[in-house]
Design an enzyme around this catalytic site. Structure first.
Site, mmCIF file in Angstrom:
data_model
loop_
_atom_site.group_PDB
_atom_site.id
_atom_site.type_symbol
_atom_site.label_atom_id
_atom_site.label_comp_id
_atom_site.label_asym_id
_atom_site.label_seq_id
_atom_site.Cartn_x
_atom_site.Cartn_y
_atom_site.Cartn_z
ATOM 1 N N ASP A 178 67.367 169.384 131.646
ATOM 2 C CA ASP A 178 67.241 168.135 132.257
ATOM 3 C C ASP A 178 67.725 167.559 131.105
ATOM 4 O O ASP A 178 67.060 167.363 130.120
ATOM 5 C CB ASP A 178 65.684 167.975 132.745
ATOM 6 C CG ASP A 178 65.702 166.683 133.618
ATOM 7 O OD1 ASP A 178 66.212 165.995 133.688
ATOM 8 O OD2 ASP A 178 64.673 166.920 134.433
ATOM 9 N N ASP A 190 69.219 162.964 134.138
ATOM 10 C CA ASP A 190 68.003 161.911 134.504
ATOM 11 C C ASP A 190 68.993 160.476 134.719
ATOM 12 O O ASP A 190 69.683 160.024 133.786
ATOM 13 C CB ASP A 190 67.209 161.783 133.466
ATOM 14 C CG ASP A 190 66.082 161.103 133.761
ATOM 15 O OD1 ASP A 190 65.181 161.466 134.574
ATOM 16 O OD2 ASP A 190 65.613 160.135 132.943
ATOM 17 N N GLU A 207 70.721 162.195 138.960
ATOM 18 C CA GLU A 207 69.610 161.438 139.488
ATOM 19 C C GLU A 207 70.358 159.797 139.726
ATOM 20 O O GLU A 207 70.382 159.278 138.739
ATOM 21 C CB GLU A 207 68.544 161.395 138.669
ATOM 22 C CG GLU A 207 67.360 160.670 139.662
ATOM 23 C CD GLU A 207 66.094 160.336 138.598
ATOM 24 O OE1 GLU A 207 65.018 160.204 139.157
ATOM 25 O OE2 GLU A 207 66.334 160.025 137.442
ATOM 26 N N HIS A 235 59.005 165.898 140.986
ATOM 27 C CA HIS A 235 57.889 165.313 140.188
ATOM 28 C C HIS A 235 57.670 163.788 140.027
ATOM 29 O O HIS A 235 56.817 163.484 139.546
ATOM 30 C CB HIS A 235 58.060 165.830 138.823
ATOM 31 C CG HIS A 235 59.188 165.147 138.118
ATOM 32 N ND1 HIS A 235 60.542 165.524 138.434
ATOM 33 C CD2 HIS A 235 59.202 164.168 137.175
ATOM 34 C CE1 HIS A 235 61.249 164.602 138.023
ATOM 35 N NE2 HIS A 235 60.682 163.885 136.799
ATOM 36 N N ASP A 236 58.325 163.048 140.651
ATOM 37 C CA ASP A 236 58.177 161.676 141.010
ATOM 38 C C ASP A 236 57.675 161.253 142.264
ATOM 39 O O ASP A 236 57.580 159.694 142.390
ATOM 40 C CB ASP A 236 59.319 160.820 140.660
ATOM 41 C CG ASP A 236 59.804 160.950 139.201
ATOM 42 O OD1 ASP A 236 59.143 161.251 138.379
ATOM 43 O OD2 ASP A 236 61.200 161.184 138.920
HETATM 44 C C1 GLC Z 1 63.620 159.901 136.013
HETATM 45 C C2 GLC Z 1 62.471 161.110 136.051
HETATM 46 C C3 GLC Z 1 61.255 160.096 135.895
HETATM 47 C C4 GLC Z 1 61.197 159.610 134.618
HETATM 48 C C5 GLC Z 1 62.327 158.510 134.558
HETATM 49 C C6 GLC Z 1 62.633 158.247 132.998
HETATM 50 O O1 GLC Z 1 63.340 159.208 137.110
HETATM 51 O O2 GLC Z 1 62.579 161.740 137.254
HETATM 52 O O3 GLC Z 1 60.194 161.257 135.798
HETATM 53 O O4 GLC Z 1 59.942 158.911 134.285
HETATM 54 O O5 GLC Z 1 63.545 159.224 134.769
HETATM 55 O O6 GLC Z 1 63.472 159.166 132.229
#
Ligand code: GLC
Length: 544
Positions: free
Chosen positions: A96, A196, A246, A320-321
């Site tokens: 990641d 990310d 993402e 995880h979010d």
């Molecule tokens: C992404 C991750 C999340 C994190 C954010 C900032 O959305 O999935 O868990 O808090 O990025 O890095």
């Protein structure tokens, strides 16, 4: 044909997967010990959330050193062993890469804080405007997105926590540093990467107030994002690896560009519009029941639209979010098993690469914590305070947090029915749902009809039937009356998938159940073909 079209990815949230040393926190050796289990799921890749040195203000998404291992999670030797052992079992690892920001404890930011102009240019520092922050943008975790550093007389930008400072991608040195991170992990033998919030890396040339929103329209899918991604991929030679970005609040047109092979950016993209259909007025912190018609329209638009544009979706319900999908879109009591299987089938038979978030395959539910003290996430704790400030009662604010907290998806993996669910021999860092006594891997292993075994069938069908991996998609019913139906087709073979996302019996349009039933979440015969049973999901195969 891309191999990742027939692949399934398993996401491991390391902190909550398996603890090998009894400190209550999952670790790399814990993952190694569970590789046979992961392999038994039939997945091809594991995406592991960040395990790099970090003050852990955002559970590792605040990185202070990209090329080392946080001692809390193990050593570099453990990491190398995991890569090797996974490969021996035929599983590729995806690491990641959190490249939009670093922790403020990162060496680069620490040097910036000394006033070193070279390192200040690694970040986004700006002078105050009329004595305040340069813009009115809001941090995604609440509050203004700029933090003042008195001894420098400047603000720095942080789209997330105040300890997560945004990097300045306009600076070629920053881009080079980040390429070196990729080269480092590529050299260790990983198979791919997850990037990310990568669509936020290109900020606008001029920083202005946003009077229509929280600022996101100014920096989302920013002006140079495609150029930056192309350069990163070309210069590190990761074009043939599996990569997923993402994409926060993105658009279809941009996701086509991020993922169509001709652009040489990424293999696939996560988008989140389908996970906002229960946000009242678009506000995550305002509750409403999921709008199934809107959900259907989003699926239709993204599935058919990505196909037309030659892009590729990463399909998923949880990470995880997010809260647990069975608690959010299914029924985690009476129809727990049926609805968990229905949700799985709905996305696993779509066009795209499915992601299984650890515990989805067991039907893990939201934990149902009883007090705010049980929550750990910085976002949940910030918003609990903000909701109280907005005038909500403690009870109402708690209700919102309990439904929306990212901690819902961060509870420990449920390996068995013992007190600590087989996750740790110590005290788990966050509470385990009480229902782990029967929702756990050991119990589901023994039950041929379990959610776990249903997931195994889904991953193997994707390998067996090219129509699932490669077929075209066309929606027949997009959420109306709670029914989702679509058709996949390839070389004269047609797969029809029909799902009922309600707890009631609903009419099933004639013609949907044509062909041989490849898979269903109801094993006993139903009798009446003209209705769909509660949370029923079925797939039929026929030749034209
Ligand atoms: C992404 C991750 C999340 C994190 C954010 C900032 O959305 O999935 O868990 O808090 O990025 O890095």
């Amino acid at each position: 044909m891309h191999t990742f079209h027939s692949s399934t990815v398993y996401q491991i949230y390391i902190k909550s997967f398996c603890d090998s040393d009894g400190d209550g926190i999952g670790d790399l050796n814990g993952i190694s010990s569970k590789l046979p289990y992961v392999r038994s799921l039939g997945v091809d890749y594991i995406w592991i959330t960040p395990f790099f040195p970090s003050p852990m203000n955002d559970n590792g998404y605040d990185i202070s050193d990209y090329c080392a291992v946080n001692p809390m999670f193990g050593t570099m030797e453990d990491c190398e062993a995991l890569i090797r052992e996974a490969r021996e079992q035929g599983i590729g690892l995806m690491f990641d890469m959190v490249f939009n920001h670093t922790s403020t404890e990162h060496r680069w930011f620490q040097k910036a804080l000394t006033g070193d102009p070279e390192y200040m240019d690694y970040y986004i520092f700006r002078d105050p405007v009329d004595g305040h922050a340069p813009t009115n943008w809001e941090s995604k975790f609440g509050g203004n997105a700029w933090e003042y550093v008195p001894h420098l007389g400047k603000y720095y930008l942080h789209l997330f926590d105040v300890t997560q400072a945004d990097l300045n991608w306009e600076n070629p040195k920053v881009r080079e540093e980040l390429k070196n991170v990729i080269r480092f992990w590529k050299g260790k033998g990983v198979s791919g990467f997850r990037f990310d919030v990568v669509n936020l890396i290109s900020k606008p040339p001029v920083f202005e107030d946003d009077f229509e929103g929280d600022g996101r329209r100014m920096y989302t899918d920013g002006p140079r994002v495609h150029e930056f991604l192309q350069e990163l991929v070309a210069d590190t030679g990761i074009g043939n690896m599996v990569t997923v970005g993402e994409m926060s609040s993105t658009t279809l047109a941009n996701c086509i560009r991020y993922t169509r092979p001709a652009d040489r950016e990424l293999s696939m993209a996560f988008s989140f519009h389908h996970l906002k259909v229960d946000y009242a007025g678009g506000d995550k912190w305002a509750l409403k029941a999921p709008d199934l018609v809107q959900l259907g329209e989003i699926f239709r638009t993204w599935q058919e639209g990505m196909q037309e544009g030659g892009g590729w979706n990463a399909v998923f319900w949880c990470n995880h979010d997010q809260p647990r999908s069975v608690s959010r879109f299914g029924d985690d009591s009476r129809y727990w098993k049926e609805s968990a299987k229905m949700l799985a089938m709905l996305i696993h038979m779509m066009r795209g690469t499915p992601y299984i978030y650890q515990g989805d395959e067991l039907g893990i539910t939201d934990p149902g914590y009883k007090s705010i003290e049980e929550y750990r996430d910085v976002e949940s704790l910030n918003y609990y305070r903000i909701l109280l400030e907005r005038g909500l009662s403690e009870k109402d604010a708690f209700e919102v947090i309990s439904r929306r907290s990212r901690d819902n998806g961060r509870t420990p993996m449920q390996w068995d029915g013992t007190d600590t669910a087989g996750f740790t021999t110590g005290e788990p860092w966050i509470g385990i749902p009480a229902n782990h006594t029967y929702i756990n891997a050991e119990a589901e292993e023994k039950d041929p009809d379990s959610i776990l075994n249903f997931y195994r069938t889904l991953t193997s069908l994707r390998k067996e039937f090219a129509v699932i991996a490669e077929g075209d998609i066309r929606f027949l019913t997009a959420g109306t009356g709670g029914v989702f139906a679509y058709e996949r087709s390839l070389n004269g073979q047609i797969l029809t998938v029909v799902c009922n996302m309600t707890a009631g019996e609903v009419p099933c349009a004639p013609g949907l159940r044509t062909g041989y039933c490849l898979l269903s979440n109801y094993t006993e015969a139903g009798g009446d073909d003209s209705v769909l049973r509660p949370y029923e999901a079925a797939a039929y195969l026929r030749n034209e």
